[in-house]
Design a protein around this motif. Sequence first.
Motif, mmCIF file in Angstrom:
data_model
loop_
_atom_site.group_PDB
_atom_site.id
_atom_site.type_symbol
_atom_site.label_atom_id
_atom_site.label_comp_id
_atom_site.label_asym_id
_atom_site.label_seq_id
_atom_site.Cartn_x
_atom_site.Cartn_y
_atom_site.Cartn_z
ATOM 1 N N GLU A 36 0.821 -1.216 0.000
ATOM 2 C CA GLU A 36 0.000 0.000 0.000
ATOM 3 C C GLU A 36 0.855 1.266 0.000
ATOM 4 O OE1 GLU A 36 0.576 -2.029 2.335
ATOM 5 O OE2 GLU A 36 0.279 -1.225 4.360
ATOM 6 N N THR A 37 2.182 1.122 0.217
ATOM 7 C CA THR A 37 3.057 2.297 0.205
ATOM 8 C C THR A 37 3.782 2.397 -1.134
ATOM 9 O OG1 THR A 37 4.861 1.023 1.216
ATOM 10 C CG2 THR A 37 3.398 2.239 2.715
ATOM 11 N N VAL A 38 4.765 1.526 -1.341
ATOM 12 C CA VAL A 38 5.542 1.468 -2.583
ATOM 13 C C VAL A 38 5.755 -0.011 -2.910
ATOM 14 C CG1 VAL A 38 6.716 3.651 -2.034
ATOM 15 C CG2 VAL A 38 7.799 1.483 -1.380
ATOM 16 N N GLY A 59 22.205 -3.014 -5.125
ATOM 17 C CA GLY A 59 23.445 -2.295 -4.876
ATOM 18 C C GLY A 59 23.337 -1.560 -3.561
ATOM 19 N N ARG A 60 22.691 -2.212 -2.577
ATOM 20 C CA ARG A 60 22.432 -1.569 -1.289
ATOM 21 C C ARG A 60 23.600 -1.787 -0.350
ATOM 22 N NH1 ARG A 60 17.154 -0.614 1.333
ATOM 23 N NH2 ARG A 60 17.194 -0.901 3.575
ATOM 24 N N PRO A 61 24.027 -0.727 0.361
ATOM 25 C CA PRO A 61 25.121 -0.903 1.320
ATOM 26 C C PRO A 61 24.705 -1.887 2.425
ATOM 27 C CG PRO A 61 24.467 1.430 1.145
ATOM 28 C CD PRO A 61 23.490 0.641 0.348
ATOM 29 N N ARG A 63 25.300 -2.008 5.407
ATOM 30 C CA ARG A 63 25.022 -1.458 6.736
ATOM 31 C C ARG A 63 23.574 -0.959 6.861
ATOM 32 N NH1 ARG A 63 27.425 4.610 6.401
ATOM 33 N NH2 ARG A 63 26.432 5.080 4.426
ATOM 34 N N ASN A 64 22.800 -1.058 5.789
ATOM 35 C CA ASN A 64 21.406 -0.598 5.839
ATOM 36 C C ASN A 64 20.452 -1.788 5.990
ATOM 37 O OD1 ASN A 64 19.056 0.819 5.683
ATOM 38 N ND2 ASN A 64 19.402 1.657 3.640
ATOM 39 N N PRO A 65 19.843 -1.964 7.182
ATOM 40 C CA PRO A 65 19.002 -3.147 7.427
ATOM 41 C C PRO A 65 17.699 -3.117 6.636
ATOM 42 C CG PRO A 65 18.826 -1.597 9.257
ATOM 43 C CD PRO A 65 19.870 -1.042 8.336
ATOM 44 N N LEU A 68 11.335 -6.849 7.724
ATOM 45 C CA LEU A 68 10.686 -8.147 7.523
ATOM 46 C C LEU A 68 9.178 -7.931 7.493
ATOM 47 C CD1 LEU A 68 12.625 -10.728 9.776
ATOM 48 C CD2 LEU A 68 12.835 -10.310 7.301
ATOM 49 N N HIS A 69 8.539 -8.423 6.426
ATOM 50 C CA HIS A 69 7.094 -8.301 6.282
ATOM 51 C C HIS A 69 6.442 -9.600 6.749
ATOM 52 C CE1 HIS A 69 8.698 -5.106 3.815
ATOM 53 N NE2 HIS A 69 7.496 -4.555 3.752
ATOM 54 N N VAL A 70 5.359 -9.463 7.498
ATOM 55 C CA VAL A 70 4.699 -10.636 8.085
ATOM 56 C C VAL A 70 3.195 -10.585 7.799
ATOM 57 C CG1 VAL A 70 6.387 -11.007 9.938
ATOM 58 C CG2 VAL A 70 4.508 -9.369 10.273
ATOM 59 N N GLU A 182 6.850 5.745 1.578
ATOM 60 C CA GLU A 182 7.134 4.586 2.410
ATOM 61 C C GLU A 182 6.507 4.703 3.800
ATOM 62 O OE1 GLU A 182 9.190 6.690 1.099
ATOM 63 O OE2 GLU A 182 10.547 5.705 -0.309
ATOM 64 N N SER A 183 6.464 3.539 4.475
ATOM 65 C CA SER A 183 5.858 3.461 5.801
ATOM 66 C C SER A 183 6.588 4.343 6.817
ATOM 67 C CB SER A 183 5.901 2.008 6.296
ATOM 68 O OG SER A 183 7.247 1.562 6.414
ATOM 69 N N THR A 184 5.849 4.700 7.866
ATOM 70 C CA THR A 184 6.444 5.335 9.033
ATOM 71 C C THR A 184 7.254 4.273 9.777
ATOM 72 O OG1 THR A 184 4.487 6.735 9.224
ATOM 73 C CG2 THR A 184 5.892 6.567 11.182
HETATM 74 O O1 TXA Z 1 6.762 1.202 3.025
HETATM 75 C C1 TXA Z 1 7.829 0.619 3.237
HETATM 76 O O2 TXA Z 1 8.378 0.617 4.353
HETATM 77 C C2 TXA Z 1 8.464 -0.146 2.058
HETATM 78 C C3 TXA Z 1 7.553 -1.307 1.689
HETATM 79 C C4 TXA Z 1 8.151 -2.183 0.624
HETATM 80 O O3 TXA Z 1 7.250 -2.048 2.850
HETATM 81 N N1 TXA Z 1 9.769 -0.596 2.411
HETATM 82 C C5 TXA Z 1 10.829 0.241 2.532
HETATM 83 O O4 TXA Z 1 12.021 -0.400 2.817
HETATM 84 O O5 TXA Z 1 10.738 1.454 2.393
HETATM 85 P P1 TXA Z 1 13.431 0.348 2.764
HETATM 86 O O6 TXA Z 1 14.433 -0.704 3.003
HETATM 87 O O7 TXA Z 1 13.521 1.116 1.502
HETATM 88 O O8 TXA Z 1 13.380 1.292 4.003
HETATM 89 C C6 TXA Z 1 13.369 0.704 5.305
HETATM 90 C C7 TXA Z 1 13.851 1.696 6.314
HETATM 91 C C8 TXA Z 1 15.278 2.107 6.079
HETATM 92 O O9 TXA Z 1 15.380 3.489 6.404
HETATM 93 C C9 TXA Z 1 16.043 1.240 7.076
HETATM 94 O O10 TXA Z 1 17.277 1.818 7.474
HETATM 95 C C10 TXA Z 1 15.075 1.177 8.219
HETATM 96 O O11 TXA Z 1 13.787 1.084 7.607
HETATM 97 N N2 TXA Z 1 15.306 -0.018 9.036
HETATM 98 C C11 TXA Z 1 15.222 -1.299 8.657
HETATM 99 N N3 TXA Z 1 15.540 -2.129 9.672
HETATM 100 C C12 TXA Z 1 15.853 -1.334 10.720
HETATM 101 C C13 TXA Z 1 16.287 -1.576 12.060
HETATM 102 N N4 TXA Z 1 16.454 -2.796 12.527
HETATM 103 N N5 TXA Z 1 16.514 -0.510 12.849
HETATM 104 C C14 TXA Z 1 16.335 0.751 12.390
HETATM 105 N N6 TXA Z 1 15.928 1.057 11.132
HETATM 106 C C15 TXA Z 1 15.702 0.024 10.304
#
Ligand code: TXA
Length: 341
Positions: A36-38, A59-61, A63-65, A68-70, A182-184
């Motif tokens: 529902e976001t992206v 190509g994601r670093p 160090r960027n976690p 997990l979707h459930v 993206e989500s909060t």
């Molecule tokens: O709406 C969304 O959140 C989308 C859809 C696909 O669910 N996903 C998304 O994922 O935007 P991504 O990887 O682009 O952004 C996730 C954010 C990043 O800023 C990441 O650093 C942070 O969440 N994140 C992930 N795991 C984390 C953790 N354990 N602690 C702190 N921040 C975390």
Amino acid sequence: MDTRLLAIDSQMPDANVLLDAATILRSGGLVAFPTETVYGLGAIGLDAGAVARIYAAKGRPSRNPVILHVASVKAARELAESWPIEAELLSSRFWPGPLTIVVNRRPIVPDIVAAGGPTVALRMPAHPVALGLLTAVGAPVAAPSANRSSRISPTSAAHVLRSLDGRIDLVLDGGSTFGGIESTVIDLSVLPAVILRPGLVSAASIESVIGPVAWKADPASLNLEPLRSPGTIGRHYAPLIPLQSVEGDGRSTAIAATGSGEQVAWLSFGSPQDGIDDRIRVVAMPENASEYAARLYATLYELEQTELDRIIVDLPPDRDEWKGVRDRLLRASMPVDGRGA
Ligand code: TXA
Ligand code: MG
């Protein structure tokens, strides 16, 4: 590799298509799917090898976690070392939906998902395709946004293909996503809870459930602090054409740029009042926050296809409901070193 594209109904997804996608995921493959976001780029979340493929494709670093979707709150709890009362309250109020909850992780969560840290980010999405896929897989799915690292998140299957064609196994095409940004992300592993990324669920609505929350520092100072949520480092959402955010009205900035020979687009906040130089490409953006969010990335992807020198954007008002949009615009307009908008 050939990337397959399968159409799927966004409201009543075909069970056979979901099964195909689930089979690819279970065998360690990569599937992009609408939420529902992206669009997210999914891999089986508890398989470090499969998650490593996400990092390679984007190509994601490392160090960027990743999130997990459930498919349920119960599935989320099984990944959490502890599930604080705030997590219980927020998940029952906002899940399924665009809220990501960070809690301490259990050892079954691979290091690569958490980028080696003690926590894991969890989200139960509301999109019928996302939820249907998670149910068909029967296991957590790691999914960052389905774009090459540092590019704009995709809100359609075409956007996904623009940066990941040939690098992933399948895209489920469920049309445009509804939310658009993206989500909060809220960190409940610390007290008080901290909003790491503003998004479609507002701070006010979170505070109405769990009381006062803290804010991570504003985008302009992010790269100066320790990497708490590395995905929120400066210039994370970058269009290919330079973007300049203007507090208030960007009209005079657009006129000046045109006067010095630049081709510019101006994303005005609402419709501009008077006539404007027809050399300026004016895009009137909605004055409603959720409509604006739903349209933002698609507008930027479209403008990227043009020969513009610069995109000038009026920043929406600095109010709670606009925090997510402002955050994305400020990040997209930062210089690469991440200092200042
Ligand atoms: O709406 C969304 O959140 C989308 C859809 C696909 O669910 N996903 C998304 O994922 O935007 P991504 O990887 O682009 O952004 C996730 C954010 C990043 O800023 C990441 O650093 C942070 O969440 N994140 C992930 N795991 C984390 C953790 N354990 N602690 C702190 N921040 C975390
Ligand atoms: Mg992303």
